[in-house]
Design an enzyme around this catalytic site. Structure first.
Site, PDB file in Angstrom:
ATOM      1  N   GLN A 156      -3.820  -2.433   2.909  1.00  0.00           N
ATOM      2  CA  GLN A 156      -2.980  -2.525   1.708  1.00  0.00           C
ATOM      3  C   GLN A 156      -3.855  -2.528   0.455  1.00  0.00           C
ATOM      4  OE1 GLN A 156      -0.502  -5.972   2.339  1.00  0.00           O
ATOM      5  NE2 GLN A 156       0.694  -4.953   3.923  1.00  0.00           N
TER       6      GLN A 156
ATOM      7  N   ARG B 138       4.304   4.598   3.027  1.00  0.00           N
ATOM      8  CA  ARG B 138       3.437   5.550   2.319  1.00  0.00           C
ATOM      9  C   ARG B 138       4.183   6.849   2.047  1.00  0.00           C
ATOM     10  NH1 ARG B 138       0.644   1.848   4.733  1.00  0.00           N
ATOM     11  NH2 ARG B 138      -1.569   1.452   4.337  1.00  0.00           N
TER      12      ARG B 138
ATOM     13  N   ARG C  39      -0.180 -17.175  10.585  1.00  0.00           N
ATOM     14  CA  ARG C  39       0.025 -16.732  11.969  1.00  0.00           C
ATOM     15  C   ARG C  39      -0.928 -17.380  12.953  1.00  0.00           C
ATOM     16  NH1 ARG C  39       1.657 -10.509  11.638  1.00  0.00           N
ATOM     17  NH2 ARG C  39       3.871 -10.863  11.212  1.00  0.00           N
TER      18      ARG C  39
ATOM     19  N   SER D  34       4.092   1.370   8.328  1.00  0.00           N
ATOM     20  CA  SER D  34       3.064   1.689   7.327  1.00  0.00           C
ATOM     21  C   SER D  34       3.201   3.121   6.843  1.00  0.00           C
ATOM     22  CB  SER D  34       1.671   1.516   7.940  1.00  0.00           C
ATOM     23  OG  SER D  34       1.435   0.173   8.231  1.00  0.00           O
TER      24      SER D  34
ATOM     25  N   SER E 224      -8.614  -4.568   4.668  1.00  0.00           N
ATOM     26  CA  SER E 224      -7.165  -4.576   4.425  1.00  0.00           C
ATOM     27  C   SER E 224      -6.727  -3.198   3.963  1.00  0.00           C
ATOM     28  CB  SER E 224      -6.815  -5.608   3.353  1.00  0.00           C
ATOM     29  OG  SER E 224      -5.544  -5.307   2.807  1.00  0.00           O
TER      30      SER E 224
ATOM     31  N   ASP F 262      -1.678  -6.814  13.520  1.00  0.00           N
ATOM     32  CA  ASP F 262      -0.263  -7.210  13.562  1.00  0.00           C
ATOM     33  C   ASP F 262       0.195  -7.583  14.972  1.00  0.00           C
ATOM     34  OD1 ASP F 262       0.070  -6.874  10.848  1.00  0.00           O
ATOM     35  OD2 ASP F 262       0.780  -4.802  11.018  1.00  0.00           O
TER      36      ASP F 262
ATOM     37  N   ARG G  70       7.618 -10.743  13.384  1.00  0.00           N
ATOM     38  CA  ARG G  70       6.838 -10.487  14.609  1.00  0.00           C
ATOM     39  C   ARG G  70       6.792 -11.717  15.508  1.00  0.00           C
ATOM     40  NH1 ARG G  70       5.086  -5.460  13.344  1.00  0.00           N
ATOM     41  NH2 ARG G  70       4.122  -5.146  11.316  1.00  0.00           N
TER      42      ARG G  70
HETATM   43  C1  S3P Z   1      -0.376  -2.744   6.416  1.00  0.00           C
HETATM   44  C2  S3P Z   1      -1.606  -3.344   6.497  1.00  0.00           C
HETATM   45  C3  S3P Z   1      -1.838  -4.645   7.151  1.00  0.00           C
HETATM   46  C4  S3P Z   1      -0.684  -5.005   8.082  1.00  0.00           C
HETATM   47  C5  S3P Z   1       0.670  -4.783   7.454  1.00  0.00           C
HETATM   48  C6  S3P Z   1       0.826  -3.334   7.035  1.00  0.00           C
HETATM   49  C7  S3P Z   1      -0.253  -1.468   5.698  1.00  0.00           C
HETATM   50  O1  S3P Z   1      -1.940  -5.634   6.150  1.00  0.00           O
HETATM   51  O2  S3P Z   1      -0.822  -6.353   8.481  1.00  0.00           O
HETATM   52  O3  S3P Z   1       1.702  -5.112   8.366  1.00  0.00           O
HETATM   53  O4  S3P Z   1       0.777  -0.787   5.826  1.00  0.00           O
HETATM   54  O5  S3P Z   1      -1.200  -1.114   4.993  1.00  0.00           O
HETATM   55  P1  S3P Z   1      -3.337  -5.957   5.408  1.00  0.00           P
HETATM   56  O6  S3P Z   1      -3.698  -4.777   4.609  1.00  0.00           O
HETATM   57  O7  S3P Z   1      -3.030  -7.142   4.535  1.00  0.00           O
HETATM   58  O8  S3P Z   1      -4.290  -6.275   6.506  1.00  0.00           O
END
Ligand code: S3P
Length: 439
Positions: free
Chosen positions: A170, A26, A352, A22, A168, A321, A394
């Site tokens: 993301q 970024r 999952r 992550s 979330s 995750d 995973r």
């Molecule tokens: C992530 C957020 C999570 C995670 C993904 C990475 C990120 O997803 O499951 O592996 O880097 O922001 P979600 O935002 O869909 O929960």
């Protein structure tokens, strides 16, 4: 590639983890959006982050990658150029969702697409709030990729107040990147504490981003940028989500004692540690420290007798995750483990809940699917068997961890998918003493 486990080899020794996925995503994107040269060490070089770098190249951003050191020439939001081709995000939902937010905010026309797996993942959760801010984005009827962002003719997005239905990071990050380019402040209320790497990193780059608790829920206020983002100079912490496989591997393999160095310990990521501690795991943190606004430390793990537990509520997002490998710990624990409130797992690299239950059953683990989680009857020997991770990195790694103390081998087909997030997985475990046949 097929990987087959051999059981009965204790894990001992020390390893360092590749950079956090992550934070690496970024760092690459925010570095590109900053004005000037960013220097990033311990960048994760893996399938998913390659997709982000390829997209940035298509958007006119240049970088050099030497081993795991990324130097990126940030052009500022205004310097990002229209891509001549479709931005192909492969299997990486993070690449797609973060780019949608950034590009919609700039008002830059773009087409984004991904693998068959990514095409089935929900994009409406990002696209709909961006449309409320004034962005024009076209998706399939199902709200999925391929999708197209239309230009804004110089107009800016409008700030909005959002209450997200799902926690979330993301979605939150996509909205934050759009909001930085809006014409008034945006607030984002989360139902629970999703990972906060974006807030930390963007604030360190000069953005005005503040989080306050509103009835126990995080509420983030993003002000439109008044000046350019300043470039990054960081070392990415080791990926806790990759460390999780080694942590569970050592917990379930008799005679094990391992040290994982320099792992990210951001509390929005470490729900698994809290749950494993309650299950009786012997895990210690040494050298806890701050590294460029992120907590890191070394993790010592010893083989432990675990007992079953119920996992539900706000810890779920803090270990979102980690459920595939947590299920393996539960299979080796005495008694029943129940996972609830985790329906979001159905929208990951695979469904999952269904896929995890189906594949754990293949290797002899007693598991029952529930609408929002699963139930595992732990403590019986894991028999071994042949499993297919169905393009879920995973799940592939978790099934291999399940084989480390199984009665018979666990054979994982199409295991090359591991390279999407943790290419060093087999090498790290082999270095610690595990044995695999790779065919
Ligand atoms: C992530 C957020 C999570 C995670 C993904 C990475 C990120 O997803 O499951 O592996 O880097 O922001 P979600 O935002 O869909 O929960």
């Amino acid at each position: 590639m097929k990987v087959i486990t051999e059981s009965g080899y204790p894990l001992r020794g020390t390893v360092s983890l590749p950079g956090d996925k992550s934070i690496s995503h970024r760092a690459a994107l925010f570095g590109a959006l900053a004005t000037g040269h960013s220097h990033i060490e311990n960048f994760l070089v893996a399938g998913v982050t390659e997709k982000m770098l390829d997209a940035l190249t298509a958007l006119g951003v240049s970088y050099t990658l030497n081993g795991t050191t990324l130097d990126i020439n940030g052009k500022g939001f205004a310097g990002i150029e229209p891509a001549e081709k479709v931005l192909h995000c492969g299997n990486s939902a993070t690449t797609m969702r973060l780019l949608i937010g950034a590009l919609a905010g700039i008002g830059l026309p773009a087409k984004l697409d991904g693998s068959e797996g990514l095409r089935s993942r929900p994009m409406g959760r990002v696209v709909n709030p961006l449309r409320e801010m004034g962005a024009q984005i076209e998706t399939t009827e199902a709200g999925t990729a391929p999708l197209q962002i239309l230009g804004m003719d110089g107009k800016h997005l409008q700030g909005r107040n959002f209450a997200l239905p799902v926690a979330s990071a993301q979605v939150k990050t996509a909205l934050m990147l759009a909001a930085l380019q809006g014409n008034s402040p945006t607030t984002i209320l989360e139902p629970g504490p999703s990972r906060d790497h974006s807030e930390r990193m963007l604030a360190s780059m000069g953005a005005s981003i503040e989080t306050v608790a509103q009835q126990g829920k995080p509420c983030i206020t993003v002000e439109p940028l008044q000046k350019h983002l300043t470039p990054l100079e960081i070392t990415v912490p080791g990926d806790f989500s990759s460390a999780a496989f080694l942590i569970v591997a050592a917990l379930v393999t008799p005679g094990s004692e391992i040290v994982l160095q320099g792992v990210g310990l951001n509390p929005t990521r470490t729900g698994l540690l809290d749950v494993l501690h309650t299950m009786g795991a012997q895990i210690e943190i040494l050298n806890a420290r701050e590294q460029h606004n992120e907590p890191v430390g070394d993790i010592v793990v010893r083989h432990s007798r675990l007992h079953g537990i119920e996992v539900s509520g706000s810890v779920v997002v803090r270990m979102i995750d980690e459920f595939p490998v947590f299920a393996v710990a539960a299979a080796y624990a005495e008694g029943q483990t129940v996972v609830k409130d985790a329906v979001e797992l159905r929208h990951k690299e695979s469904n999952r809940i269904s896929m995890l239950c189906a594949q754990l059953t293949e290797v002899g683990i007693s598991v029952r699917e529930q609408p929002d989680g699963f139930v595992i009857d732990g403590g019986a020997p894991v028999t071994g068997g042949i499993a297919d991770p169905h393009s879920d990195h995973r799940l592939a790694m978790s099934l291999l961890v399940a084989g480390l103390d199984a009665q018979g081998p666990v054979s994982v087909q199409h295991a090359e998918i591991i390279n999407e997030s943790f290419p060093q997985f087999l090498d790290s475990l082999t270095h610690l003493g595990a044995r695999f046949d790779v065919v």
